[in-house]
Design a protein around this motif. Structure first.
Motif: not given
Length: 86
Positions: A13, A41, A80
């Motif tokens: 991720d 990425t 995130f």
């Protein structure tokens, strides 16, 4: 082979590199497909100089997290959205 398999399986991720040399080593490990994989990425770097090197390698946008562990952790959590990956 494990890194390529993880990327192919959608398990990468984000990537954190600490220097231009580290970026060069990662690109060498990834081979010819490395720039394409890294371009898609999230790439976290500690300093604008490393972001500039990533751009020279054709990787596009890098996220400059800052030089310290706390800054890097904060940048990852912010990126995130505080998600937990237990």
């Amino acid at each position: 082979a494990l890194l390529a398999a993880a990327w192919a399986g959608g398990k990468v991720d984000a990537v954190l590199v600490s220097s231009g040399e580290g970026l060069a080593n990662l690109l060498a490990m990834l081979g010819a497909d490395g720039p394409r994989r890294l371009a898609g990425t999230a790439l976290f770097v500690p300093h604008p100089r490393v972001a500039d090197e990533a751009a020279r390698q054709g990787l596009g946008r890098s996220i400059v997290a800052g030089p310290g562990d706390a800054q890097t952790a904060a940048a990852l959590v912010a990126y995130f959205g505080g998600a937990s990956y237990n």
